[in-house]
Structure formats: C-alpha cells, structure tokens
Design a protein around this motif. Structure first.
Motif, short mmCIF file in Angstrom:
data_model
loop_
_atom_site.label_atom_id
_atom_site.label_comp_id
_atom_site.label_asym_id
_atom_site.label_seq_id
_atom_site.Cartn_x
_atom_site.Cartn_y
_atom_site.Cartn_z
N ALA A 288 36.76 18.43 11.32
CA ALA A 288 37.21 16.98 11.43
C ALA A 288 35.85 16.25 11.67
CB ALA A 288 38.17 16.82 12.43
N ALA A 289 35.08 16.70 12.79
CA ALA A 289 33.82 16.22 13.05
C ALA A 289 32.88 16.06 11.97
CB ALA A 289 33.29 16.71 14.30
N ALA A 290 32.73 17.00 11.07
CA ALA A 290 31.78 17.01 10.02
C ALA A 290 32.31 16.01 9.24
CB ALA A 290 32.16 18.63 9.57
N ARG A 291 33.51 15.70 8.71
CA ARG A 291 33.96 14.80 7.69
C ARG A 291 33.47 13.24 8.28
NH1 ARG A 291 38.46 18.46 7.74
NH2 ARG A 291 38.38 19.93 5.64
N ALA A 292 33.77 13.12 9.67
CA ALA A 292 33.43 12.06 10.31
C ALA A 292 31.97 11.68 10.27
CB ALA A 292 34.02 12.11 11.76
N LEU B 163 36.40 11.70 16.67
CA LEU B 163 35.60 12.68 17.25
C LEU B 163 34.08 12.17 17.61
CD1 LEU B 163 36.73 16.10 15.76
CD2 LEU B 163 37.50 14.96 17.98
N ARG B 164 34.04 11.06 17.68
CA ARG B 164 32.54 10.08 17.93
C ARG B 164 32.54 9.80 19.15
NH1 ARG B 164 33.49 6.79 14.29
NH2 ARG B 164 32.11 7.66 12.60
N THR B 165 31.23 9.97 19.75
CA THR B 165 31.01 9.65 21.14
C THR B 165 30.65 8.08 21.26
OG1 THR B 165 28.71 9.81 21.28
CG2 THR B 165 30.05 11.89 21.48
N ASP B 166 30.19 7.61 22.35
CA ASP B 166 29.77 6.32 22.42
C ASP B 166 28.37 5.92 21.85
OD1 ASP B 166 29.17 7.71 24.70
OD2 ASP B 166 28.24 6.05 25.69
N ASP B 167 28.00 6.94 21.23
CA ASP B 167 26.73 6.64 20.37
C ASP B 167 27.32 6.85 18.95
OD1 ASP B 167 24.46 7.42 18.59
OD2 ASP B 167 23.37 7.64 20.46
N PRO B 168 27.21 6.00 18.22
CA PRO B 168 27.79 6.12 16.72
C PRO B 168 27.13 7.20 15.68
CG PRO B 168 26.39 4.27 16.73
CD PRO B 168 26.56 4.67 18.28
N ASP B 169 25.93 7.74 16.27
CA ASP B 169 25.55 8.74 15.57
C ASP B 169 25.75 10.40 16.10
OD1 ASP B 169 24.61 7.28 13.36
OD2 ASP B 169 22.80 6.79 14.69
N ILE B 170 26.49 10.35 17.11
CA ILE B 170 26.57 11.46 17.85
C ILE B 170 27.97 12.06 17.92
CG2 ILE B 170 26.22 12.80 20.07
CD1 ILE B 170 23.61 11.35 20.63
N PHE B 171 28.43 12.98 17.84
CA PHE B 171 30.13 13.50 17.73
C PHE B 171 30.00 14.62 18.47
CE2 PHE B 171 28.72 11.45 13.91
CZ PHE B 171 29.82 10.42 13.58
N ALA C 163 17.65 18.69 25.38
CA ALA C 163 17.79 17.44 25.76
C ALA C 163 17.71 16.74 24.44
CB ALA C 163 16.33 17.12 26.35
N VAL C 164 18.41 15.33 24.68
CA VAL C 164 18.52 14.65 23.45
C VAL C 164 17.95 13.27 23.69
CG1 VAL C 164 20.28 13.28 22.08
CG2 VAL C 164 20.87 15.54 22.85
N ASP C 165 16.95 12.74 22.84
CA ASP C 165 16.24 11.59 22.81
C ASP C 165 17.23 10.63 21.91
OD1 ASP C 165 14.97 9.27 22.62
OD2 ASP C 165 12.98 10.28 21.90
N ARG C 166 18.17 9.86 22.49
CA ARG C 166 19.00 9.19 21.54
C ARG C 166 18.34 7.87 20.83
NH1 ARG C 166 23.94 7.13 25.03
NH2 ARG C 166 24.17 5.72 23.51
N ALA C 167 17.19 7.33 21.42
CA ALA C 167 16.71 6.30 20.93
C ALA C 167 15.52 6.60 19.68
CB ALA C 167 15.67 5.33 21.95
N GLY C 168 15.01 8.08 19.96
CA GLY C 168 14.25 8.53 18.91
C GLY C 168 14.82 9.42 17.99
#
Length: 409
Positions: A305-309, A266-274, A85-90
C-alpha cells in the motif's frame, strides 16, 4: 521513458521487501534501494516461533524472495547497512557505512525490537529474545530434549515458543505478571482456554509473578521470582513485548507517538516520506482511530500500500487487523480491533471446552472482533460482520445453526 527517481526503503523486513516488489509490479523503472541491518535477505517472522523451532520448516523457506530475485528485478539490496539519519531538506539518507544516499521518496519500514528486562543477569549467555533469524538459530540450538526453558511473558510469542519447546522435549516454565496468559487481550474466559491447553502439555505456570534476578556465572542457570522462588534454567526467553523502532523518524523530526504517525495513505507529515509495517501508527479510516499492529498480515499489506502511495496511486488503507497462532493442536485466527479500555461483551459460538469455537467481542450489538479456534474458512464472513458495523442479534450470533453469512445483509 526512463524514470530517474530514486526510492529508498529503510528496513528490509517483510514490509520493505513487499514494497520493493510492488514498485516493480506497478511499473516503476527508477532506482530502488532496500536497506537492511541484518546480514540476511528479507524473511518472514512467523516461522521463527513456529516451523523453524518445531523443525517442520527449512530455514531457506522463510525468505520473502529467492536469492536471485533482487538482482533480477534491479533492486539494490544492501544488507548490514541500515539508515542512521535522514536529511529531509536535502532529501538524503545517511547510512551506517558513512555514505549518503539521495532519495525522491523514502519508506520507513524499520519494524520493532523486543523489550528487554532491566534485571541483574540480563546479559548472561542463554538469555534470549526472539525477533531475528539469528535469535531463532540460538533458540533452536539451546532448546533441545531435556533442556529447562524459562519463558518470561505469556503473550503470543511466549506461548508459541512454549508449545514448540515442549514438542522438542524441553521442560518449560512460564512466568507471567498477570493472573492468566493473554488476559489483557482475551479476557478471563478465553485466557483459561490457553491455560488449560498448555497445562495439558506439561507447561508449568507462575502467574502474578515478577522476575527479579537472573543468576549464573557466565551463563544463566537460575531465575529468581519476587516471592523467592528459584527456577532452574538452561535458557531464558524474554518475551515481554516489542517497541517500534522510531529513532530514525524521531531524528528526522517526523511525528512519532507509539510508532510513526501516518495518514490512511501511509504518508508521514513529510509528503515524501512514508511508513509501513510494525512501526506505522495508521489513521485508520474504517476503525476511526489510530492503530499500530505488530503482525505478519499488517507488514504483508502495508508495504505494498505504501509503495502504491509513493507512486501517487490513490490509497486508503482500511484492512482489519488480522493474526494467527498455532500451538499444539490448536489453530486460531483473529480479525478485528477492540479499542483499549472498551467495554465489550463476549459471545461464543461452538464448543469452548472442546476448543472448537468462534468468539466474538461485541459492543452495542456490533461485532468488533472475532476469533475462530479450530474452525476454518470463516475469516471472510467474520470480517464482513465487523466491516458492515451492523447490529447483530447475540442469540443468532451464538447459534452454530445460523450461517455467519446470514447474520447481516
């Protein structure tokens, strides 16, 4: 100055392992945690249906890095410990052992899983899939000289396994719903090339056939088709495609549609998740479409590529899809992308009957994709033809006397 950030990679396949490697190569000194659901350290999948099954590759050769690499590069590899599970807010990831792991950036490289067949008898021993190293071990132990293997599905994996099994002396029967193998990918003309190849090596095909039941007491012994045909089987390989592992992304309420939707970085709609690898559905800047690719080359390059992003480097992932296959004495490379349902023409350069040719899929005079069969060192010019989008004279394209490098400026 030390970096206190934690980058978590969920998925310890090729894409995840190469992302971890790239983070270190790019100078990231923070914490890197690589989470895998298998007991193995990261490995490459093409040998599973090729070298390992043929016996031409040692098992240890399939690993992305040697056993000491992860500790030496301060990468925390946690096997049999997937994210659940991922807690995006936390900014936390929950692990299968109940622990929570904080992240600053998260990469989802959760891959794909084989499609199953909801059939009576699907749970019998000897009914196999091929996705993991453990699957490959089971298949290798089962497919020996004289064994009767039934392959359900005549896609790339099914045909590669059929070829390797024949080389091991097994009797192979392939059941396919379409009228030819790979028909939806290659079309009639080229599908017949692969049909003839396998027929020459003793593979038996049942085209236009569906499996309705797998029979056996404890272990599979027979496969029943919809026309009443009953095939004897010591083992059955179900090779009917794969599905992206999007459950973790969906739980996190990320955008999911045939994979995890990501932009060209390779970024999702969350700027900190790829996302990278088989699971990433990329907004491809060159092809002007969303593209999800389940091939080795894609994992090899989207992970870095995702790592560089993740490190805020400028990234625009525009590599053309590429894959290869080896079956008996046929070697093939394919580059490019034909949109589903696109009306295309086929131009063949070389000897189709002798299986030494290049095939091009064209639309409006442009080359969309190319496949070279037993013709080598042409991948770069084929990709150049595609990338330029130039209009090409089909007669010059067909003529082996015209170098590919002279077809476009």
């Amino acid at each position: 100055m030390s970096d206190n950030r934690t980058f978590v990679i969920a998925g310890a396949g090729l894409a995840g392992a190469k992302a971890a490697e790239t983070l270190r190569d790019e100078g990231f000194t923070g914490r890197v945690v690589l989470l895998g659901d298998e007991p193995e350290r990261p490995y490459e999948r093409p040998p599973l249906s090729k070298g390992l099954l043929l016996g031409t590759a040692e098992e240890d050769s399939v690993h992305v890095h040697d056993a000491g690499w992860y500790a030496a590069h301060d990468v925390e590899l946690r096997t049999e410990c997937p994210a659940t599970a991922v807690d995006r807010a936390g900014h936390h990831v929950r692990l299968s052992d109940g622990q929570e792991l904080a992240y600053d950036k998260l990469l989802l490289a959760t891959g794909a899983r084989p499609r199953g067949l909801p059939l009576p008898g699907a749970g019998l021993d000897g009914v196999l899939h091929l996705r993991t190293l453990a699957d490959a071990r089971r298949l290798t132990q089962t497919v020996t000289g004289g064994a009767k293997l039934v392959v359900i599905g005549a896609g790339w994996i099914g045909l590669e396994v059929a070829a390797a099994a024949r080389a091991r002396g097994a009797e192979v029967t392939v059941v396919e719903t379409a009228r030819l193998p790979l028909h939806h990918v290659l079309g009639t003309t080229l599908a017949r090339v692969f049909t003839g190849l396998h027929l020459e090596h003793g593979v038996v095909f049942h085209f236009g056939a569906r499996t309705t039941e797998l029979r056996g007491t404890g272990r599979v012994t027979h496969v029943v088709l919809d026309d009443g045909t009953v095939l004897a089987a010591d083992a059955v390989l179900v090779a009917v495609g794969a599905e992206p592992n999007t459950a973790l992304a969906a739980q996190a309420s990320l955008r999911v549609d045939n994979g995890i939707l990501v932009d060209a970085a390779l970024r999702t709609d969350d700027p900190d998740i790829f996302a990278a690898g088989d699971v990433a559905n990329i907004d491809h800047p060159l092809l002007k479409s969303r593209v999800r690719v389940e091939h080795w080359d894609n994992a090899l390059h989207t992970g870095p590529a995702a790592a560089r992003a993740m490190l805020d480097r400028p990234v625009s992932y525009d590599r053309l899809p590429y894959f290869f296959t080896d079956q008996y004495d046929l070697g093939m490379e394919y580059a490019g992308w034909v949109p589903p349902g696109a009306g295309t023409g086929l131009v063949v350069r070389g000897d189709l009957e002798g299986r030494e040719f290049i095939a091009f899929w064209t639309a409006g005079g442009r080359v969309l994709a190319g496949m070279n069969v037993n013709v080598w060192d042409v991948t770069d010019p084929i990709q150049h033809l595609i990338r330029t989008g130039a209009t090409v004279d089909p007669e010059r394209l067909r003529d082996p006397g015209v170098p590919l490098t002279e077809l476009v400026p």
